[in-house]
Design an enzyme around this catalytic site. Structure first.
Site, PDB file in Angstrom:
ATOM      1  NE  ARG A  90      -3.621   9.951  25.459  1.00 54.86           N
ATOM      2  CZ  ARG A  90      -3.758  10.971  26.503  1.00 54.86           C
ATOM      3  NH1 ARG A  90      -4.796  11.653  26.516  1.00 54.86           N
ATOM      4  NH2 ARG A  90      -2.805  11.124  27.097  1.00 54.86           N
ATOM      5  CE  LYS A 112      -1.093  -2.755   5.640  1.00 55.47           C
ATOM      6  NZ  LYS A 112      -0.162  -3.506   4.591  1.00 55.47           N
ATOM      7  CD  GLU A 154      -2.366  -2.167  -5.147  1.00 59.36           C
ATOM      8  OE1 GLU A 154      -2.640  -3.160  -4.772  1.00 59.36           O
ATOM      9  OE2 GLU A 154      -1.422  -1.539  -4.633  1.00 59.36           O
ATOM     10  CE  LYS A 196      -6.393  -3.749   1.186  1.00 57.09           C
ATOM     11  NZ  LYS A 196      -5.811  -2.614   1.010  1.00 57.09           N
ATOM     12  CD  GLU A 206       1.140  -6.472   6.122  1.00 56.10           C
ATOM     13  OE1 GLU A 206       1.158  -6.472   4.823  1.00 56.10           O
ATOM     14  OE2 GLU A 206       1.447  -5.398   6.784  1.00 56.10           O
ATOM     15  NE  ARG A 210      -3.539  -5.958   5.811  1.00 55.07           N
ATOM     16  CZ  ARG A 210      -4.417  -4.978   6.499  1.00 55.07           C
ATOM     17  NH1 ARG A 210      -5.208  -5.194   7.400  1.00 55.07           N
ATOM     18  NH2 ARG A 210      -4.520  -3.679   6.076  1.00 55.07           N
ATOM     19  CG  ASN A 214       2.656  -6.827   1.701  1.00 57.89           C
ATOM     20  OD1 ASN A 214       2.098  -5.578   1.701  1.00 57.89           O
ATOM     21  ND2 ASN A 214       2.756  -7.378   2.919  1.00 57.89           N
ATOM     22  CG  HIS A 217       2.578  -3.865  -2.634  1.00 60.41           C
ATOM     23  ND1 HIS A 217       1.736  -4.369  -3.478  1.00 60.41           N
ATOM     24  CD2 HIS A 217       1.923  -2.578  -2.508  1.00 60.41           C
ATOM     25  CE1 HIS A 217       0.850  -3.762  -3.826  1.00 60.41           C
ATOM     26  NE2 HIS A 217       0.928  -2.706  -3.002  1.00 60.41           N
ATOM     27  CG  HIS A 221       6.440  -0.220  -1.060  1.00 63.36           C
ATOM     28  ND1 HIS A 221       5.692  -0.990  -0.064  1.00 63.36           N
ATOM     29  CD2 HIS A 221       5.277   0.511  -1.773  1.00 63.36           C
ATOM     30  CE1 HIS A 221       4.621  -0.455   0.107  1.00 63.36           C
ATOM     31  NE2 HIS A 221       4.035   0.237  -0.994  1.00 63.36           N
ATOM     32  CG  HIS A 241       0.950   2.683  -4.878  1.00 60.81           C
ATOM     33  ND1 HIS A 241       2.077   2.111  -4.087  1.00 60.81           N
ATOM     34  CD2 HIS A 241      -0.105   1.690  -4.768  1.00 60.81           C
ATOM     35  CE1 HIS A 241       1.575   0.973  -3.578  1.00 60.81           C
ATOM     36  NE2 HIS A 241       0.418   0.748  -3.792  1.00 60.81           N
TER      37      HIS A 241
END
Length: 338
Positions: A90, A112, A154, A196, A206, A210, A214, A217, A221, A241
């Protein structure tokens, strides 16, 4: 820090190039001997099997809820390791030490974690911040040109969404990333991370601004997932990426131009830079249906509608923007031919 055991997650590259120079520091950082866990280095390894391997290694190594996982590597390692730590018993503490430019300016901030699943990028994950992030740009000396460029994409994005003017963007677009001055780049990395960090602190989960992060992206993506499904179509190896994001920015800045009056001169400036540094992706119009289908799985979508972050100008962020199928296909045409 008072931990009973410490583990270091590396990949097959960082165990060779980065762990030796960090080994003594890691032992002092955790105050206990470190057990090394190693996974494959490719983004193809960012999967449930690798997560399971980390869990099993922690379990077999006697990790408890008072143990520490140190993620030493690129964004794949910090994302996957962060998820494994967040879910083992956990949740145990973890520290990120990013070793690539991409992970320094992207994965190091924001909390993230996750892994790829079902052919989709970062499909499974949680938000959870590391206890510490340690940035050491000396690791960048171990990178090849392709990975340096991947991270720089980025940074270009951060320059476009920076709400404090265009100075940062102008420096980024003038910088020769193919022959980088590492001392200048170190300062630029710090500024990029700060962009950032300010946005993430304003909107940790987000729900609003935030989503500015993206930019590039949604389509990027889709390009990345498409490339994972069609490796035989790629002429120069797997699509990193940052390259996918750079290509996504071309298409999404075109959407911003036709829908939000983004300045054509800046769009052209960005497109020229990306074409010169990153090349292109060999998609055809026959790939559009698959790319559109991949975009429908993007986590930013609302009620099945493909959602974009666009710009009215540098720093003028417009979240929750939509586009028609025809507009997206027009942007893909521009990416291929513009």
């Amino acid at each position: 820090m008072n931990y009973d055991k410490a583990f270091v997650l590396t990949d097959t590259n960082t165990i060779k190039y980065c762990y030796p120079q960090a080994q003594d520091h890691l032992a002092r950082l955790s105050n206990v001997p470190c057990t090394v866990i190693t996974i494959g280095a490719s983004d193809m390894e960012k999967n449930l099997s690798s997560v399971t391997h980390v869990w099993e290694s922690l379990q077999q190594g006697g990790a408890t809820r008072h143990s520490l996982l140190i993620n030493l590597g690129g964004g794949m390692v910090t994302d996957l390791g962060g998820f494994a730590a967040s879910t083992f018993k956990r949740g145990i503490d973890f520290i990120n030490i990013p070793t690539t430019l991409l992970s320094m300016v992207d994965a190091s901030v924001g909390g993230k974690t996750g892994f790829n699943f079902g052919g989709l990028k970062n499909e499974i994950g949680v938000f959870n911040d590391p206890k510490e992030v340690i940035l050491d740009t000396s690791f960048l000396k171990t990178l090849d040109e392709t990975n340096i460029c991947s991270g720089y994409a980025e940074m270009l994005k951060h320059g476009l969404i920076n709400r404090e003017g265009d100075r940062m963007w102008n420096e980024l677009i003038a910088f020769d990333i193919l022959k980088p001055d590492l001392q200048q780049l170190q300062r630029m990395v710090h500024e990029s991370v700060e962009v950032k960090k300010r946005i993430v602190e304003e909107d940790p989960h987000e729900h609003g601004i935030r989503k500015a992060l993206n930019l590039g992206h949604t389509i990027g993506h889709a390009f990345e997932s498409w490339a994972m499904k069609h490796p035989e179509r790629l002429l120069s190896g797997p699509l990193l990426h940052g390259y996918a994001v750079a290509f996504g920015m071309i298409a999404e800045l075109y959407l911003a131009f036709i829908k939000c009056n983004f300045p054509q001169s800046i769009m052209r400036q960005c497109v020229t830079y990306i074409r010169d540094v990153y090349g292109t992706l060999p998609i055809t119009c026959n790939d559009y249906p698959e790319l559109l289908e991949l975009m429908t799985h993007d986590k930013k979508n609302i009620a099945g509608t493909i959602n974009f972050t666009l710009l009215g100008n540098i720093g003028d962020i417009l979240i929750n923007q939509t586009a028609t199928k025809e507009e997206i296909e027009e942007a893909l045409d521009f990416f291929r031919e513009g």
